[in-house]
Design a protein around this motif. Structure first.
Motif, mmCIF file in Angstrom:
data_model
loop_
_atom_site.group_PDB
_atom_site.id
_atom_site.type_symbol
_atom_site.label_atom_id
_atom_site.label_comp_id
_atom_site.label_asym_id
_atom_site.label_seq_id
_atom_site.Cartn_x
_atom_site.Cartn_y
_atom_site.Cartn_z
ATOM 1 N N TRP A 9 0.824 -1.214 0.000
ATOM 2 C CA TRP A 9 0.000 0.000 0.000
ATOM 3 C C TRP A 9 0.853 1.258 0.000
ATOM 4 N N LEU A 112 -7.237 4.109 0.322
ATOM 5 C CA LEU A 112 -5.904 4.579 -0.045
ATOM 6 C C LEU A 112 -5.692 6.032 0.356
ATOM 7 N N ARG A 115 -5.075 6.288 4.035
ATOM 8 C CA ARG A 115 -3.722 5.876 4.430
ATOM 9 C C ARG A 115 -2.764 7.047 4.244
#
Length: 120
Positions: A9, A112, A115
């Protein structure tokens, strides 16, 4: 070969930050389109004479987007094919890992941005 994570990620987030959300969405669409055509061929009509080239392409695409486990399997298969050991390439596992990675990636794609925000 042990790969601890399916998706990197951090890499996906870096790419998204570098090219922006719209560019990232285009890259994901292009990745899925191009990679799935090769994965489909590996699944339906595996051609050992093409393993090295196909797996090299898949490896680069995978690592660019953060598909760590899939990329590692492609690298391993590419090395085997390059050394004349095409019979040791496990196309079924590579294909299965792609689809598992894709499922994880698609389910985590919405997070995403979160994050990135948490990392800042």
């Amino acid at each position: 070969m042990v790969v601890k994570m399916m998706i990197d990620w951090e890499r996906a987030g870096e790419l998204c930050s570098e090219i922006g959300a719209d560019g990232f969405a285009e890259i994901v669409d292009l990745f899925l389109d191009e990679v799935e055509s090769v994965v489909k061929r590996l699944n339906e009509r595996p051609d050992p004479s093409q393993f090295e080239a196909d797996l090299h392409f898949l490896k680069g695409s995978a690592w660019n987007l953060g598909f760590a486990a899939f990329g590692a399997l492609c690298q391993d298969g590419e090395r085997r094919a390059a050394s004349g050991r095409q019979d040791e390439v496990d196309a079924a596992t590579i294909v299965a890992t792609y689809f598992a990675s894709k499922a994880e990636f698609m389910s985590g794609l919405a997070d995403l941005g979160n994050r990135d925000d948490n990392a800042a």
